[in-house]
Design an enzyme around this catalytic site. Structure first.
Site, PDB file in Angstrom:
ATOM      1  N   ASP A 126      42.573-107.247  -6.914  1.00 37.80           N
ATOM      2  CA  ASP A 126      42.002-105.900  -7.055  1.00 37.80           C
ATOM      3  C   ASP A 126      40.523-105.882  -6.658  1.00 37.80           C
ATOM      4  OD1 ASP A 126      43.584-103.719  -7.859  1.00 37.80           O
ATOM      5  OD2 ASP A 126      43.767-104.507  -9.904  1.00 37.80           O
TER       6      ASP A 126
ATOM      7  N   GLN B  76      47.398-103.000 -14.131  1.00 42.09           N
ATOM      8  CA  GLN B  76      47.228-101.596 -13.785  1.00 42.09           C
ATOM      9  C   GLN B  76      46.291-100.907 -14.775  1.00 42.09           C
ATOM     10  OE1 GLN B  76      48.373-100.148 -11.015  1.00 42.09           O
ATOM     11  NE2 GLN B  76      47.643 -98.106 -11.518  1.00 42.09           N
TER      12      GLN B  76
ATOM     13  N   LYS C 198      53.684-100.109  -5.469  1.00 47.42           N
ATOM     14  CA  LYS C 198      53.099-101.410  -5.113  1.00 47.42           C
ATOM     15  C   LYS C 198      54.204-102.453  -4.995  1.00 47.42           C
ATOM     16  CE  LYS C 198      48.653-100.310  -7.214  1.00 47.42           C
ATOM     17  NZ  LYS C 198      47.787-100.363  -8.390  1.00 47.42           N
TER      18      LYS C 198
HETATM   19  N1  GUN Z   1      44.540 -97.712 -11.281  1.00 50.90           N
HETATM   20  C1  GUN Z   1      44.267 -96.848 -10.278  1.00 50.90           C
HETATM   21  N2  GUN Z   1      43.991 -97.529  -9.138  1.00 50.90           N
HETATM   22  C2  GUN Z   1      44.099 -98.840  -9.447  1.00 50.90           C
HETATM   23  C3  GUN Z   1      43.941-100.027  -8.671  1.00 50.90           C
HETATM   24  O1  GUN Z   1      43.620-100.022  -7.469  1.00 50.90           O
HETATM   25  N3  GUN Z   1      44.148-101.190  -9.338  1.00 50.90           N
HETATM   26  C4  GUN Z   1      44.472-101.236 -10.657  1.00 50.90           C
HETATM   27  N4  GUN Z   1      44.632-102.432 -11.227  1.00 50.90           N
HETATM   28  N5  GUN Z   1      44.617-100.150 -11.402  1.00 50.90           N
HETATM   29  C5  GUN Z   1      44.429 -98.956 -10.777  1.00 50.90           C
END
Ligand code: GUN
Length: 281
Positions: A119, A96, A52
């Site tokens: 998100d 996350q 990311k």
């Molecule tokens: N863990 C797995 N996918 C995601 C996501 O799209 N966002 C976040 N914050 N955690 C994740």
């Protein structure tokens, strides 16, 4: 033989669009910024977070990295979220998931300012989706809708079956498909005759988390099959769909890797630019 939906190529195009947005913001004196919070040292999560941050760099979004030890308390994490909410230079906040077991993810998600909820996990974002109001959409289902648009697959009138009822994927996916005029069924572990229900689908979305569970016996000939699964197995990363079995039957299919995954990350960039735009002039 199904058309393979190329998530990598589409994600690159979406990132390019986000990069144009980032340049325009910088021209107006605002650097879009995403705060990325990782608690603990789960190698899978650490790798997602790195990707990311790499995407941010490629698009022209500043990423601020907050790595916290696994023993971080709820109060400490909430204090960080409060500080990021208050920081006008931060436009998006991503914590996350999953968090270590002693932390309450719902309280953290609710703590994030809805204006910075890139998100799309906050109850306000989900509520706006239910009501059909503009707002942040969860990145994975938003990425799937973008893939369908790019391949001229219009869900209108289609019978869509979503397998999986998670808050992050299954539920928002069902709502987005409903908004796009599909007739939607959501299946889960208690669904009776799952293969039979799936075989009715013109559009089948697999978001279960079980390696290669969906084989040709679940798929109507000519169906569009979207594989949201990311399962790490001994043979590497595989989806929820048995690609080799399903590709000859479907009309279009997303691969794993190189399908929905890259699109999820690209939509995070789009959401961050939208958050920065909303904060800008
Ligand atoms: N863990 C797995 N996918 C995601 C996501 O799209 N966002 C976040 N914050 N955690 C994740």
């Amino acid at each position: 033989m199904a058309t393979i939906i190329d998530g990598n190529a589409l994600a690159a195009a979406v990132r390019e669009r986000a990069a144009v947005g980032a340049r325009s913001l910088r021209d107006r004196g605002l650097t879009p910024c995403l705060a990325v919070v990782l608690v603990g040292d789960d190698p899978g999560s650490a790798s997602y977070v790195r990707m990311k941050e790499r995407d941010c760099a490629a698009v022209g979004i500043e990423s601020r990295d907050h790595r916290l030890p696994a023993e971080t308390t709820q109060a400490e994490l909430e204090a960080l979220v409060d500080a990021l909410n208050a920081d006008v230079a931060v436009h998006g906040i991503l914590v996350q998931m999953p968090l270590p077991a002693h932390l309450d993810p719902e309280a953290i998600i609710e703590r994030i300012s809805p204006a910075k909820d890139v998100d799309g996990f906050h109850p306000e974002s989900l509520g706006r989706l239910v009501r059909g109001l503009p707002g942040f959409r969860a990145c994975t289902p938003a990425g799937v809708m973008e893939m369908l648009r790019a391949y001229d697959i219009d869900p209108t009138g289609m019978r869509a079956v979503v397998v999986g009822r998670s808050t992050i994927v299954g539920k928002p996916m069902a709502l987005l498909l409903l908004e796009a005029n599909a007739t939607v069924t959501v299946c889960h572990s208690r669904t009776r005759d799952l293969p039979g229900v799936c075989r009715q689908a013109d559009l089948l979305v697999a978001a279960i988390g079980r390696p290669k569970m969906i084989d040709a016996s679940y798929v109507k000939p000519g169906a569009v099959v979207i594989d949201v699964g990311i399962n790490r197995t001994e043979e590497g990363m595989v989806g929820d769909v048995d690609f080799a079995s399903v590709q000859p039957v479907a009309s279009a299919i997303t691969p794993v890797p190189g399908g929905v995954g890259p699109m999820t990350r690209a939509m995070l960039m789009v959401n961050t630019i939208a958050a920065a735009e909303a904060a800008c002039c």
